[in-house]
Design a protein around this motif. Structure first.
Motif, PDB file in Angstrom:
ATOM      1  N   GLU A   1       0.795  15.778  -0.717  1.00  0.00           N
ATOM      2  CA  GLU A   1       0.078  15.398  -1.937  1.00  0.00           C
ATOM      3  C   GLU A   1      -1.424  15.595  -1.766  1.00  0.00           C
ATOM      4  OE1 GLU A   1       3.076  12.001  -3.768  1.00  0.00           O
ATOM      5  OE2 GLU A   1       1.796  11.496  -2.056  1.00  0.00           O
ATOM      6  N   ILE A   2      -1.936  15.268  -0.606  1.00  0.00           N
ATOM      7  CA  ILE A   2      -3.359  15.483  -0.331  1.00  0.00           C
ATOM      8  C   ILE A   2      -3.666  16.978  -0.375  1.00  0.00           C
ATOM      9  CG2 ILE A   2      -5.152  15.368   1.458  1.00  0.00           C
ATOM     10  CD1 ILE A   2      -3.856  12.651   2.301  1.00  0.00           C
ATOM     11  N   ARG A   3      -2.849  17.762   0.308  1.00  0.00           N
ATOM     12  CA  ARG A   3      -3.053  19.225   0.343  1.00  0.00           C
ATOM     13  C   ARG A   3      -2.991  19.806  -1.067  1.00  0.00           C
ATOM     14  NH1 ARG A   3       0.883  20.330   3.425  1.00  0.00           N
ATOM     15  NH2 ARG A   3      -0.174  19.728   5.315  1.00  0.00           N
ATOM     16  N   SER A   4      -2.031  19.362  -1.873  1.00  0.00           N
ATOM     17  CA  SER A   4      -1.898  19.862  -3.247  1.00  0.00           C
ATOM     18  C   SER A   4      -3.119  19.509  -4.083  1.00  0.00           C
ATOM     19  CB  SER A   4      -0.649  19.271  -3.901  1.00  0.00           C
ATOM     20  OG  SER A   4       0.500  19.735  -3.261  1.00  0.00           O
ATOM     21  N   SER A   5      -3.639  18.301  -3.905  1.00  0.00           N
ATOM     22  CA  SER A   5      -4.842  17.895  -4.642  1.00  0.00           C
ATOM     23  C   SER A   5      -6.025  18.769  -4.276  1.00  0.00           C
ATOM     24  CB  SER A   5      -5.183  16.440  -4.335  1.00  0.00           C
ATOM     25  OG  SER A   5      -4.168  15.594  -4.767  1.00  0.00           O
ATOM     26  N   LEU A   6      -6.121  19.118  -3.009  1.00  0.00           N
ATOM     27  CA  LEU A   6      -7.251  19.910  -2.544  1.00  0.00           C
ATOM     28  C   LEU A   6      -7.212  21.357  -3.033  1.00  0.00           C
ATOM     29  CD1 LEU A   6      -7.595  18.510   1.064  1.00  0.00           C
ATOM     30  CD2 LEU A   6      -9.168  18.175  -0.840  1.00  0.00           C
ATOM     31  N   LEU A   7      -6.076  21.818  -3.504  1.00  0.00           N
ATOM     32  CA  LEU A   7      -5.997  23.185  -4.032  1.00  0.00           C
ATOM     33  C   LEU A   7      -6.958  23.396  -5.195  1.00  0.00           C
ATOM     34  CD1 LEU A   7      -2.138  23.850  -3.930  1.00  0.00           C
ATOM     35  CD2 LEU A   7      -3.900  24.814  -2.435  1.00  0.00           C
ATOM     36  N   LEU A   8      -7.179  22.369  -5.984  1.00  0.00           N
ATOM     37  CA  LEU A   8      -8.092  22.459  -7.126  1.00  0.00           C
ATOM     38  C   LEU A   8      -9.559  22.451  -6.728  1.00  0.00           C
ATOM     39  CD1 LEU A   8      -6.558  19.854  -9.589  1.00  0.00           C
ATOM     40  CD2 LEU A   8      -6.616  22.322  -9.890  1.00  0.00           C
ATOM     41  N   MET A   9      -9.829  21.989  -5.544  1.00  0.00           N
ATOM     42  CA  MET A   9     -11.200  21.676  -5.168  1.00  0.00           C
ATOM     43  C   MET A   9     -11.955  22.872  -4.632  1.00  0.00           C
ATOM     44  SD  MET A   9     -10.603  17.955  -3.597  1.00  0.00           S
ATOM     45  CE  MET A   9      -9.308  16.961  -4.313  1.00  0.00           C
TER      46      MET A   9
ATOM     47  N   TYR B   1       0.851  -1.178   0.000  1.00  0.00           N
ATOM     48  CA  TYR B   1       0.000   0.000   0.000  1.00  0.00           C
ATOM     49  C   TYR B   1       0.888   1.230   0.000  1.00  0.00           C
ATOM     50  CZ  TYR B   1      -3.817   3.152   1.001  1.00  0.00           C
ATOM     51  OH  TYR B   1      -4.735   4.162   0.908  1.00  0.00           O
ATOM     52  N   PHE B   2       0.572   2.193  -0.858  1.00  0.00           N
ATOM     53  CA  PHE B   2       1.391   3.379  -1.028  1.00  0.00           C
ATOM     54  C   PHE B   2       0.530   4.626  -0.825  1.00  0.00           C
ATOM     55  CE2 PHE B   2       2.800  -0.101  -3.709  1.00  0.00           C
ATOM     56  CZ  PHE B   2       4.107  -0.267  -3.270  1.00  0.00           C
ATOM     57  N   PRO B   3       0.330   5.047   0.439  1.00  0.00           N
ATOM     58  CA  PRO B   3      -0.559   6.187   0.697  1.00  0.00           C
ATOM     59  C   PRO B   3       0.030   7.497   0.194  1.00  0.00           C
ATOM     60  CG  PRO B   3       0.578   5.572   2.707  1.00  0.00           C
ATOM     61  CD  PRO B   3       0.945   4.538   1.668  1.00  0.00           C
ATOM     62  N   LEU B   4      -0.867   8.414  -0.147  1.00  0.00           N
ATOM     63  CA  LEU B   4      -0.447   9.766  -0.501  1.00  0.00           C
ATOM     64  C   LEU B   4       0.096  10.458   0.745  1.00  0.00           C
ATOM     65  CD1 LEU B   4      -3.552  10.794  -2.639  1.00  0.00           C
ATOM     66  CD2 LEU B   4      -1.304  10.114  -3.502  1.00  0.00           C
ATOM     67  N   THR B   5       1.051  11.334   0.546  1.00  0.00           N
ATOM     68  CA  THR B   5       1.578  12.104   1.668  1.00  0.00           C
ATOM     69  C   THR B   5       0.601  13.240   1.989  1.00  0.00           C
ATOM     70  OG1 THR B   5       2.764  13.678   0.265  1.00  0.00           O
ATOM     71  CG2 THR B   5       3.949  11.649   0.907  1.00  0.00           C
ATOM     72  N   GLU B   6       0.777  13.840   3.158  1.00  0.00           N
ATOM     73  CA  GLU B   6      -0.073  14.986   3.516  1.00  0.00           C
ATOM     74  C   GLU B   6       0.082  16.109   2.503  1.00  0.00           C
ATOM     75  OE1 GLU B   6       0.042  16.322   7.567  1.00  0.00           O
ATOM     76  OE2 GLU B   6      -0.158  14.280   8.349  1.00  0.00           O
TER      77      GLU B   6
ATOM     78  N   MET C   1      -9.254  12.762   5.083  1.00  0.00           N
ATOM     79  CA  MET C   1      -8.309  12.107   4.170  1.00  0.00           C
ATOM     80  C   MET C   1      -6.980  11.817   4.866  1.00  0.00           C
ATOM     81  SD  MET C   1      -9.151  14.153   0.666  1.00  0.00           S
ATOM     82  CE  MET C   1      -7.975  13.316  -0.374  1.00  0.00           C
ATOM     83  N   LYS C   2      -6.522  12.709   5.704  1.00  0.00           N
ATOM     84  CA  LYS C   2      -5.271  12.463   6.439  1.00  0.00           C
ATOM     85  C   LYS C   2      -5.421  11.246   7.340  1.00  0.00           C
ATOM     86  CE  LYS C   2      -3.520  17.170   6.355  1.00  0.00           C
ATOM     87  NZ  LYS C   2      -3.246  18.372   7.154  1.00  0.00           N
ATOM     88  N   LYS C   3      -6.590  11.101   7.936  1.00  0.00           N
ATOM     89  CA  LYS C   3      -6.852   9.952   8.808  1.00  0.00           C
ATOM     90  C   LYS C   3      -7.002   8.662   7.996  1.00  0.00           C
ATOM     91  CE  LYS C   3     -10.634   8.319  11.254  1.00  0.00           C
ATOM     92  NZ  LYS C   3     -11.959   8.424  10.944  1.00  0.00           N
ATOM     93  N   ASP C   4      -7.708   8.726   6.871  1.00  0.00           N
ATOM     94  CA  ASP C   4      -7.978   7.543   6.049  1.00  0.00           C
ATOM     95  C   ASP C   4      -6.779   7.101   5.202  1.00  0.00           C
ATOM     96  OD1 ASP C   4     -10.570   7.440   7.004  1.00  0.00           O
ATOM     97  OD2 ASP C   4     -11.456   8.375   5.226  1.00  0.00           O
ATOM     98  N   ARG C   5      -5.823   7.993   4.979  1.00  0.00           N
ATOM     99  CA  ARG C   5      -4.591   7.702   4.223  1.00  0.00           C
ATOM    100  C   ARG C   5      -4.854   7.089   2.841  1.00  0.00           C
ATOM    101  NH1 ARG C   5       0.399   6.288   6.795  1.00  0.00           N
ATOM    102  NH2 ARG C   5       0.188   4.391   5.592  1.00  0.00           N
ATOM    103  N   PRO C   6      -5.519   7.831   1.942  1.00  0.00           N
ATOM    104  CA  PRO C   6      -5.799   7.276   0.613  1.00  0.00           C
ATOM    105  C   PRO C   6      -4.529   7.143  -0.232  1.00  0.00           C
ATOM    106  CG  PRO C   6      -6.370   9.586   0.646  1.00  0.00           C
ATOM    107  CD  PRO C   6      -5.999   9.208   2.069  1.00  0.00           C
ATOM    108  N   CYS C   7      -4.602   6.261  -1.217  1.00  0.00           N
ATOM    109  CA  CYS C   7      -3.485   6.110  -2.144  1.00  0.00           C
ATOM    110  C   CYS C   7      -3.810   6.746  -3.484  1.00  0.00           C
ATOM    111  CB  CYS C   7      -3.124   4.644  -2.324  1.00  0.00           C
ATOM    112  SG  CYS C   7      -4.411   3.668  -3.107  1.00  0.00           S
ATOM    113  N   MET C   8      -5.063   7.091  -3.695  1.00  0.00           N
ATOM    114  CA  MET C   8      -5.471   7.661  -4.975  1.00  0.00           C
ATOM    115  C   MET C   8      -6.669   8.570  -4.743  1.00  0.00           C
ATOM    116  SD  MET C   8      -6.796   5.698  -8.408  1.00  0.00           S
ATOM    117  CE  MET C   8      -8.516   5.557  -8.018  1.00  0.00           C
TER     118      MET C   8
END
Length: 177
Positions: A94-102, A87-92, A156-163
């Motif tokens: 990467e999550i933060r960067s993804s949320l910039l678009l949202m 399992y390869f979770p996204l880093t915090e 998302m930080k708690k759930d640790r998604p990979c995608m």
């Protein structure tokens, strides 16, 4: 040392045509098995969708006790889909960067798959109207969450998604990146 032959295949657009698995594909997999080739899939889909897409053909395409690559390689599962092998979770970051678009202006919804394989994917939106619109299509395999962007970031930080899959309202949001 015995050489293992392994065939790894995608599903959508490769093995599935117009929502079904053609008979020729199943014959091809049977031929591979008869030749001693172990077969499995690697896909951007989650495990539940893999099972759904393959339906009764699942055991004809995925060899018994063979790992399955799902969520664009972020997760490799056992055949039963109940254990992460890798399992390869996204880093915090990467999550933060993804949320910039949202933003409400740009994003219809996002979907992410938690690290816990027994937890459903999470479909997040900022709008009750969008949640009502997507509920009939997605609620059977995902939890639909309507919340603020900061709340979903904490989750998302708690759930640790990979995608993270992003469904934009329009593709124009990507033109200025």
């Amino acid at each position: 040392m015995e050489k293992i032959k392994l065939g790894i295949f995608d599903i959508d657009g490769t093995n599935r045509i117009k929502e079904k698995i053609p008979r020729e594909i199943i014959k091809g997999f049977n031929s591979l098995w008869e030749s001693g080739v172990i077969t499995t899939v690697a896909t951007g889909r989650g495990y539940v969708r893999v099972r759904e897409i393959l339906g009764n053909f699942f055991p004809k395409i995925i060899s018994q006790n063979t790992p399955i690559g799902v969520e664009n390689g972020g997760r490799i599962l056992n055949t039963n889909g109940d254990t992460n092998i890798h399992y390869f979770p996204l880093t915090e970051e990467e999550i933060r960067s993804s949320l910039l678009l949202m933003t409400e202006k740009n994003i219809k919804f996002i979907v992410y798959y938690p690290e816990n394989v027994l937890q459903k994917p999470v479909l997040w939106t900022h709008s009750n109207d969008i949640a009502s619109e997507v509920y009939p299509r997605y609620s059977y395999f995902s939890d639909i969450v309507v919340s603020s962007k900061s709340d979903i970031e904490r989750k998302m930080k708690k759930d640790r998604p990979c995608m993270i899959t992003i469904k934009p309202k329009s593709l124009s949001i990507f033109r200025n990146l």
